[in-house]
Design a protein around this motif. Sequence first.
Motif, PDB file in Angstrom:
ATOM      1  N   HIS A  46       0.785  -1.239   0.000  1.00 23.59           N
ATOM      2  CA  HIS A  46       0.000   0.000   0.000  1.00 23.59           C
ATOM      3  C   HIS A  46       0.810   1.279   0.000  1.00 23.59           C
ATOM      4  N   GLU A  47       2.081   1.198   0.369  1.00 27.55           N
ATOM      5  CA  GLU A  47       2.867   2.438   0.361  1.00 27.55           C
ATOM      6  C   GLU A  47       4.184   2.298  -0.407  1.00 27.55           C
ATOM      7  N   LEU A  48       5.027   1.344   0.014  1.00 27.50           N
ATOM      8  CA  LEU A  48       6.374   1.272  -0.571  1.00 27.50           C
ATOM      9  C   LEU A  48       6.333   0.983  -2.079  1.00 27.50           C
ATOM     10  N   SER A  49       5.366   0.189  -2.509  1.00 28.36           N
ATOM     11  CA  SER A  49       5.286  -0.133  -3.933  1.00 28.36           C
ATOM     12  C   SER A  49       4.920   1.104  -4.753  1.00 28.36           C
ATOM     13  N   LYS A  50       4.439   2.163  -4.048  1.00 27.38           N
ATOM     14  CA  LYS A  50       4.168   3.423  -4.759  1.00 27.38           C
ATOM     15  C   LYS A  50       5.423   4.279  -4.853  1.00 27.38           C
ATOM     16  N   MET A  51       6.424   3.934  -4.045  1.00 24.99           N
ATOM     17  CA  MET A  51       7.689   4.687  -4.075  1.00 24.99           C
ATOM     18  C   MET A  51       8.716   3.996  -4.966  1.00 24.99           C
ATOM     19  N   VAL A  52       8.690   2.665  -4.963  1.00 27.82           N
ATOM     20  CA  VAL A  52       9.661   1.884  -5.726  1.00 27.82           C
ATOM     21  C   VAL A  52       8.894   0.922  -6.628  1.00 27.82           C
ATOM     22  N   GLU A  53       9.184   0.985  -7.905  1.00 31.27           N
ATOM     23  CA  GLU A  53       8.454   0.145  -8.850  1.00 31.27           C
ATOM     24  C   GLU A  53       8.656  -1.339  -8.524  1.00 31.27           C
ATOM     25  N   GLY A  54       7.560  -2.052  -8.431  1.00 35.37           N
ATOM     26  CA  GLY A  54       7.643  -3.487  -8.141  1.00 35.37           C
ATOM     27  C   GLY A  54       7.691  -3.804  -6.654  1.00 35.37           C
ATOM     28  N   GLY A  55       7.781  -2.756  -5.826  1.00 36.66           N
ATOM     29  CA  GLY A  55       7.819  -2.974  -4.376  1.00 36.66           C
ATOM     30  C   GLY A  55       9.208  -3.346  -3.890  1.00 36.66           C
ATOM     31  N   ILE A  56       9.249  -3.793  -2.631  1.00 32.68           N
ATOM     32  CA  ILE A  56      10.538  -4.115  -2.007  1.00 32.68           C
ATOM     33  C   ILE A  56      11.083  -5.428  -2.592  1.00 32.68           C
ATOM     34  N   PRO A  57      12.296  -5.382  -3.158  1.00 29.22           N
ATOM     35  CA  PRO A  57      12.846  -6.565  -3.850  1.00 29.22           C
ATOM     36  C   PRO A  57      13.574  -7.555  -2.945  1.00 29.22           C
ATOM     37  N   TYR A  58      13.718  -7.241  -1.655  1.00 29.07           N
ATOM     38  CA  TYR A  58      14.465  -8.108  -0.743  1.00 29.07           C
ATOM     39  C   TYR A  58      13.551  -8.575   0.393  1.00 29.07           C
ATOM     40  N   PRO A  59      13.941  -9.626   1.148  1.00 34.52           N
ATOM     41  CA  PRO A  59      13.087 -10.119   2.235  1.00 34.52           C
ATOM     42  C   PRO A  59      12.936  -9.084   3.356  1.00 34.52           C
ATOM     43  N   MET A  60      11.692  -8.875   3.780  1.00 36.31           N
ATOM     44  CA  MET A  60      11.398  -7.983   4.908  1.00 36.31           C
ATOM     45  C   MET A  60      11.155  -8.883   6.121  1.00 36.31           C
ATOM     46  N   LEU A  61      12.123  -8.902   7.040  1.00 35.74           N
ATOM     47  CA  LEU A  61      12.082  -9.838   8.170  1.00 35.74           C
ATOM     48  C   LEU A  61      11.306  -9.279   9.353  1.00 35.74           C
ATOM     49  N   SER A  62      10.678 -10.200  10.080  1.00 34.03           N
ATOM     50  CA  SER A  62       9.906  -9.828  11.259  1.00 34.03           C
ATOM     51  C   SER A  62      10.623 -10.309  12.518  1.00 34.03           C
ATOM     52  N   ASP A  63      10.776  -9.405  13.479  1.00 35.78           N
ATOM     53  CA  ASP A  63      11.457  -9.749  14.729  1.00 35.78           C
ATOM     54  C   ASP A  63      10.568  -9.365  15.909  1.00 35.78           C
ATOM     55  N   GLY A  64       9.391  -9.993  15.963  1.00 32.39           N
ATOM     56  CA  GLY A  64       8.460  -9.730  17.060  1.00 32.39           C
ATOM     57  C   GLY A  64       9.118 -10.023  18.394  1.00 32.39           C
ATOM     58  N   GLY A  65       9.038  -9.076  19.326  1.00 36.91           N
ATOM     59  CA  GLY A  65       9.694  -9.255  20.613  1.00 36.91           C
ATOM     60  C   GLY A  65      11.128  -8.755  20.618  1.00 36.91           C
ATOM     61  N   GLY A  66      11.655  -8.491  19.435  1.00 36.10           N
ATOM     62  CA  GLY A  66      12.997  -7.914  19.341  1.00 36.10           C
ATOM     63  C   GLY A  66      14.128  -8.837  19.740  1.00 36.10           C
ATOM     64  N   ASN A  67      13.905 -10.173  19.652  1.00 35.63           N
ATOM     65  CA  ASN A  67      14.939 -11.108  20.110  1.00 35.63           C
ATOM     66  C   ASN A  67      16.244 -11.014  19.318  1.00 35.63           C
ATOM     67  N   VAL A  68      16.105 -10.759  18.026  1.00 37.23           N
ATOM     68  CA  VAL A  68      17.311 -10.609  17.209  1.00 37.23           C
ATOM     69  C   VAL A  68      17.928  -9.229  17.461  1.00 37.23           C
ATOM     70  N   GLY A  69      17.078  -8.216  17.512  1.00 36.03           N
ATOM     71  CA  GLY A  69      17.550  -6.851  17.787  1.00 36.03           C
ATOM     72  C   GLY A  69      18.310  -6.755  19.097  1.00 36.03           C
ATOM     73  N   LYS A  70      17.885  -7.541  20.082  1.00 36.28           N
ATOM     74  CA  LYS A  70      18.562  -7.506  21.385  1.00 36.28           C
ATOM     75  C   LYS A  70      19.996  -8.009  21.274  1.00 36.28           C
TER      76      LYS A  70
END
Lengths: 86, 152
Positions: free
Chosen positions: B35-59
């Motif tokens: 709904h948003e990024l694909s309007k900024m970049v043609e074809g949308g985000i070309p790389y994996p968008m990872l989810s880190d719920g709880g921030g375990n990797v970020g920690k």
Amino acid sequence: MPEEFDAGCARPTGGPVGEDDAPAEKETEEVFKASAREGTMIKVGQKAPDFTAPAYYKGKFAKVKLSEYLGKWVLLCFYPGDFTFV
Amino acid sequence: MSAVADRYPELQKLGVEVLSMSVDSVFVHKMWNDHELSKMVEGGIPYPMLSDGGGNVGKIYGIYDEEGGVETRGRFIIDPDGVVQGFEVLTPPVGRNVNETLRQVQAFQLVRESKGGKATPSGWKPGKTVLEPGPDLVGKVWEVWKTDMARD
């Protein structure tokens, strides 16, 4: 490399790789080590901690593991949140 | 993250794989992309968008903000051996500069290809003077490198 998975109603999560593989009796030590690491910055010149995480990738849901990218350069970008402004 | 997507072809040319990560779920990643990024970049985000719920990797990467429950702007360059060569961490209101990321990747690649025989001085960019550290260069950097070379 990214491997597709079926998303259920539960919110998929990932996490660090390594700690979970430890034998049960080692658990306390491992947890201590993990918590000691938390909040401290990792160092340049050292191995990037391995992790797995669910991902949205080209219209599909996929599981990503950092160590599967060995042999390639990786740019890992954290950011505060989707739909934020910057 | 759209700025990185915009430069993705250049990153791919350098053999760089991109992974983005936030505490948002993969479902929200899809919505943001569609709904948003694909309007900024043609074809949308070309790389994996990872989810880190709880921030375990970020920690473990030291960039998780416990108070806000989010990840700060941490950007890590990891080499083919899985070694962190560089990182930059910013607070949320200030965005990164992808030019600088590309410059650093090119510098780290040059050093790696030279097996540590070469070093890139301040402000180095492809085409600029590269140093070859060794006994002969000690005390003589001033002869081969000037501070104005660090400027753009």
